[in-house]
Design a protein around this motif. Structure first.
Motif, PDB file in Angstrom:
ATOM      1  N   ILE A 119       0.862  -1.180   0.000  1.00  0.00           N
ATOM      2  CA  ILE A 119       0.000   0.000   0.000  1.00  0.00           C
ATOM      3  C   ILE A 119       0.906   1.239   0.000  1.00  0.00           C
ATOM      4  O   ILE A 119       1.804   1.353   0.843  1.00  0.00           O
ATOM      5  N   GLN A 121       1.359   5.738  -0.946  1.00  0.00           N
ATOM      6  CA  GLN A 121       0.666   7.024  -0.961  1.00  0.00           C
ATOM      7  C   GLN A 121      -0.088   7.199  -2.284  1.00  0.00           C
ATOM      8  O   GLN A 121       0.285   6.631  -3.303  1.00  0.00           O
ATOM      9  N   LYS A 122      -1.147   7.985  -2.255  1.00  0.00           N
ATOM     10  CA  LYS A 122      -1.931   8.227  -3.458  1.00  0.00           C
ATOM     11  C   LYS A 122      -1.049   8.781  -4.577  1.00  0.00           C
ATOM     12  O   LYS A 122      -0.255   9.702  -4.373  1.00  0.00           O
ATOM     13  N   PRO A 186       0.691   5.373   5.219  1.00  0.00           N
ATOM     14  CA  PRO A 186       0.775   6.083   3.927  1.00  0.00           C
ATOM     15  C   PRO A 186      -0.238   7.221   3.817  1.00  0.00           C
ATOM     16  O   PRO A 186       0.005   8.194   3.081  1.00  0.00           O
ATOM     17  N   VAL A 187      -1.339   7.118   4.524  1.00  0.00           N
ATOM     18  CA  VAL A 187      -2.327   8.203   4.517  1.00  0.00           C
ATOM     19  C   VAL A 187      -1.718   9.464   5.111  1.00  0.00           C
ATOM     20  O   VAL A 187      -1.886  10.581   4.588  1.00  0.00           O
ATOM     21  N   TYR A 201      -6.256  -0.781   1.290  1.00  0.00           N
ATOM     22  CA  TYR A 201      -6.528   0.202   0.236  1.00  0.00           C
ATOM     23  C   TYR A 201      -7.997   0.632   0.264  1.00  0.00           C
ATOM     24  O   TYR A 201      -8.320   1.816   0.124  1.00  0.00           O
ATOM     25  N   THR A 208      -4.688   6.486  -0.738  1.00  0.00           N
ATOM     26  CA  THR A 208      -3.667   5.462  -0.995  1.00  0.00           C
ATOM     27  C   THR A 208      -3.906   4.797  -2.353  1.00  0.00           C
ATOM     28  O   THR A 208      -4.967   4.935  -2.956  1.00  0.00           O
TER      29      THR A 208
END
Length: 280
Positions: A119, A121-122, A186-187, A201, A208
């Motif tokens: 997973i 970052q976006k 990661p958010v 996710y 993400t």
């Protein structure tokens, strides 16, 4: 009224009052709120909360859920001697619970299946496309604590299976104590990537992205077991909730959040992965 009559009247009054008091206590006990304490590993917090609310609405029973790292929850149950259901994020913690005389082995049920994925970052700013990329210089990786968080233990096993643990380990900048915290890394942009369950996710699709690991690189499929605790004071009610966790209605909720309700569903993403038999 003579003295004897007064005495008899007082005795009858006392007895009647006592019986009424005891009757009130019995009535209150009979109509007491029915409560279950359920200790959930955080791997399936979102669907499990929805399932809890539905069960409460259907039965009038109040569920008091506690979410956290599976190992941490097990320790808490052993210390406090409290809890009706234990549902860790993987079978190894359930095996420990049975060994430590916390849960009934014969009550264990599997409520969902999971596979590990990456997973990020976006937008995947570090262009991470594989497990090998986690070992690149400058990549910050986050994991669950492998000693107390099921997905952390699976992540380490996954990297060792692919002979990447020693290369990736220096890039691990943080170990956290629950699945929900792994998913949030990661958010919050605390790391570039985590190895988490595929459903992480779906918890944060706007913050993400998911990097699917090649199916042949996944050595095993995880599953979430649940069992009745030996500390329960209402085993019949605990069994009722445990049965509801594997009902068609509950399984539909797991599927809604992209959990796998059957082995066949999970095998579509990891056809060669093993599902370790439960050993209590």
């Amino acid at each position: 009224m003579g003295l004897k009559q007064i005495s008899a009247f007082l005795i009858i009054l006392v007895i009647t009052s006592y019986m009424s008091f005891q009757g009130g206590i019995y009535y209150a006990w009979l109509h007491r709120p029915r409560v279950l304490r359920v200790f959930f590993g955080a791997a399936a917090e979102v669907p499990e909360l929805e399932i809890v609310k539905l069960f409460e609405a259907k039965t009038g029973v109040r569920i008091e859920p506690t979410f956290g790292g599976s190992g941490t929850l097990l320790t808490s149950m052993k210390v406090t001697k409290v809890g009706d259901i234990y549902a860790p994020g993987s079978p190894d913690f359930m095996a420990s619970a049975i060994k430590d005389n916390v849960t009934y082995a014969e009550s264990v049920k599997i409520i969902a299946y999971l596979i590990p994925e990456i997973i990020v970052q976006k937008g995947n700013p570090k262009n991470i496309t594989s497990l090998e990329d986690l070992a690149k210089p400058g990549i910050k990786v986050g994991l669950g604590d492998p000693e107390s968080v099921c997905v952390g233990a699976y992540a380490v096993d996954l990297l060792k299976f692919n002979r990447l643990w020693e290369a990736v380990k220096p890039n691990v900048v943080v170990y956290v104590d629950s699945c929900s915290k792994v998913a949030s890394l990661p958010v919050l942009k605390s790391v570039d990537a985590v190895i988490g369950w595929h459903v992480f996710y779906n918890w944060n699709p706007n913050s993400t992205d998911i990097v699917w690991i090649k199916p042949e690189l996944i050595p095993k499929i995880a599953y979430i077991p649940a069992a009745i605790s030996k500390y329960t004071e209402d085993r019949e009610l605990a069994q009722q909730f445990l049965d509801y966790l594997v009902s068609d209605e509950a399984q539909a909720i797991f599927r809604k959040y992209n959990y796998f309700a059957t082995v066949e569903e999970a095998k579509q993403y990891a056809p060669n992965a093993v599902i370790e038999p439960f050993e209590g």
